[in-house]
Write an enzyme that holds these catalytic residues in place. Structure first.
Site, mmCIF file in Angstrom:
data_model
loop_
_atom_site.group_PDB
_atom_site.id
_atom_site.type_symbol
_atom_site.label_atom_id
_atom_site.label_comp_id
_atom_site.label_asym_id
_atom_site.label_seq_id
_atom_site.Cartn_x
_atom_site.Cartn_y
_atom_site.Cartn_z
ATOM 1 N N SER A 183 -2.663 -8.256 2.951
ATOM 2 C CA SER A 183 -3.211 -8.144 4.457
ATOM 3 C C SER A 183 -3.507 -9.592 4.770
ATOM 4 O O SER A 183 -3.596 -9.748 6.061
ATOM 5 C CB SER A 183 -4.520 -7.304 4.684
ATOM 6 O OG SER A 183 -4.235 -6.023 4.001
ATOM 7 N N HIS A 237 0.757 -1.320 -0.115
ATOM 8 C CA HIS A 237 -0.063 -0.220 0.287
ATOM 9 C C HIS A 237 0.977 1.452 0.005
ATOM 10 O O HIS A 237 0.531 2.384 -0.519
ATOM 11 C CB HIS A 237 -0.946 0.224 1.275
ATOM 12 C CG HIS A 237 -1.913 -1.201 1.415
ATOM 13 N ND1 HIS A 237 -1.724 -1.975 2.599
ATOM 14 C CD2 HIS A 237 -2.976 -1.393 0.689
ATOM 15 C CE1 HIS A 237 -2.551 -2.918 2.415
ATOM 16 N NE2 HIS A 237 -3.577 -2.512 1.310
ATOM 17 N N GLY A 262 -3.035 -1.285 -7.115
ATOM 18 C CA GLY A 262 -2.032 -2.061 -7.232
ATOM 19 C C GLY A 262 -2.462 -3.349 -8.282
ATOM 20 O O GLY A 262 -3.423 -3.787 -8.376
HETATM 21 P P1 AMP Z 1 -6.593 -3.408 -0.155
HETATM 22 O O1 AMP Z 1 -6.397 -2.762 0.951
HETATM 23 O O2 AMP Z 1 -6.237 -5.002 -0.071
HETATM 24 O O3 AMP Z 1 -8.027 -3.397 -0.796
HETATM 25 O O4 AMP Z 1 -5.767 -2.913 -1.211
HETATM 26 C C1 AMP Z 1 -5.590 -1.575 -1.442
HETATM 27 C C2 AMP Z 1 -4.729 -1.431 -2.607
HETATM 28 O O5 AMP Z 1 -3.361 -1.635 -2.654
HETATM 29 C C3 AMP Z 1 -5.498 -2.104 -3.857
HETATM 30 O O6 AMP Z 1 -5.289 -1.259 -5.171
HETATM 31 C C4 AMP Z 1 -4.377 -3.096 -4.084
HETATM 32 O O7 AMP Z 1 -4.103 -3.548 -5.345
HETATM 33 C C5 AMP Z 1 -3.170 -2.598 -3.496
HETATM 34 N N1 AMP Z 1 -2.241 -3.599 -3.136
HETATM 35 C C6 AMP Z 1 -2.368 -4.451 -2.077
HETATM 36 N N2 AMP Z 1 -1.281 -5.157 -1.961
HETATM 37 C C7 AMP Z 1 -0.454 -4.932 -2.995
HETATM 38 C C8 AMP Z 1 1.038 -5.348 -3.442
HETATM 39 N N3 AMP Z 1 1.373 -6.409 -2.751
HETATM 40 N N4 AMP Z 1 1.447 -4.384 -4.328
HETATM 41 C C9 AMP Z 1 0.961 -3.513 -4.871
HETATM 42 N N5 AMP Z 1 -0.065 -3.159 -4.594
HETATM 43 C C10 AMP Z 1 -0.809 -3.900 -3.583
#
Ligand code: AMP
Length: 292
Positions: free
Chosen positions: A191, A41, A152
């Site tokens: 996460s 993130h 991401g």
């Molecule tokens: P989340 O909190 O899991 O909904 O993720 C929020 C944003 O962070 C989304 O756009 C995900 O694709 C991005 N994201 C989560 N993990 C990664 C990672 N390992 N590398 C790059 N982006 C990430």
């Protein structure tokens, strides 16, 4: 670095602050998240700061994108630590809406993603998931009205859904898909990695390894896509994973062409409790053969 991290919990105050910034001629970049922040993130925050004058991060665990048997209630919520990380990284504002702020009394998805995006990959075993994602992202983009929004590429299908969404709603917002951030052994940061037991964590990089093996096959000239997918799924299933899918597609998530030179390799599988996803792009050119 920002000296302070503004915290805003309601849409009206957020809109007022964003308008102030726009009036001052400042560009806004937006990073939507569900919190429990990690380096994956935070690199989106770095990119947001590089692309605009102001960086807004939202933390909202969105009920409409979780299925009835998924981990909505148990999803890790670590607000205090998240705020510290965002402050240290120089984000300007954290937006923390409540469910009723965004949905009122109607907690449901009013945006429906077209079939070509919702009939494959993660959508198949998570019905309604991308409708929930599109609905919440539309609400957040409408509130923030950013110049740029960063997502991401770990969630590659989600980035395609968001690209569709901004076209569908005719929004003038640039969507950027940022590179996947990985642990040293190749495991994509998530996460949900913290649900892994110690033994499972040692196995977890195998998901990335099987994608690399498929890329090796493609680079070596193999075009028996279903065999490559089946071999990878077999390796995973034999080593304690329950595979949801391993698929080779093109970057638009359409079936790959034998003569194609740009492939997306995508996989999702459960290892114990968590369902992990990963992907790898494999571009084959006469001069360079690379993957990212
Ligand atoms: P989340 O909190 O899991 O909904 O993720 C929020 C944003 O962070 C989304 O756009 C995900 O694709 C991005 N994201 C989560 N993990 C990664 C990672 N390992 N590398 C790059 N982006 C990430």
């Amino acid at each position: 670095m920002s000296e302070s991290l503004l915290q805003i919990n309601d849409v009206a105050s957020l809109q007022a602050r964003c308008q102030q910034w726009r009036d001052a001629g400042e560009r806004i970049a937006f990073v939507p998240t569900m919190g429990n922040l990690h380096e994956g993130h935070l690199q989106l925050v770095d990119l947001a700061k590089a692309k605009a004058d102001r960086c807004i991060v939202s933390i909202f665990v969105n009920p409409t994108q979780f299925g009835p048997d998924e981990d909505f209630d148990k999803y890790p919520r670590t607000l205090e630590k998240d705020c510290e990380l965002l402050k240290a990284r120089g984000a300007d504002l954290i937006f923390l809406p409540t469910v009723s702020d965004l949905y009122g009394d109607n907690i449901s998805s009013d945006i429906h993603v077209p079939e070509e995006l919702s009939n494959k990959l993660c959508a198949e075993n998570r019905p309604g998931h991308f409708d929930g994602v599109a609905t919440i992202v539309a609400k957040l983009l409408e509130a923030v009205k950013p110049n740029v929004a960063i997502f991401g590429n770990k969630d590659y299908q989600q980035v395609q859904v968001i690209q569709w969404l901004v076209k569908h709603l005719e929004l003038k917002i640039k969507i950027i898909g940022a590179p996947i951030v990985r642990e040293d052994d190749g495991l994509a940061m998530s996460s949900r990695n913290q649900y892994l037991t110690r033994a499972e964590r040692q196995q977890a990089s195998r998901l990335h390894q099987v994608l690399e093996c498929i890329a090796d096959g493609l680079i070596a000239g193999r075009r028996d896509f279903s065999d490559l997918e089946a071999e990878a799924a077999k390796v995973l299933n034999k080593t304690g994973w329950q595979v949801d899918y391993v698929q080779i597609l093109d970057p638009n998530l359409a079936p790959p062409r034998e003569k194609g030179r740009d492939f997306m390799i995508l996989a999702a599988a459960n290892l114990g409790v968590p369902r992990l996803i990963d992907n790898l792009r494999c571009i084959i050119s006469a001069k360079s053969k690379n993957r990212k």
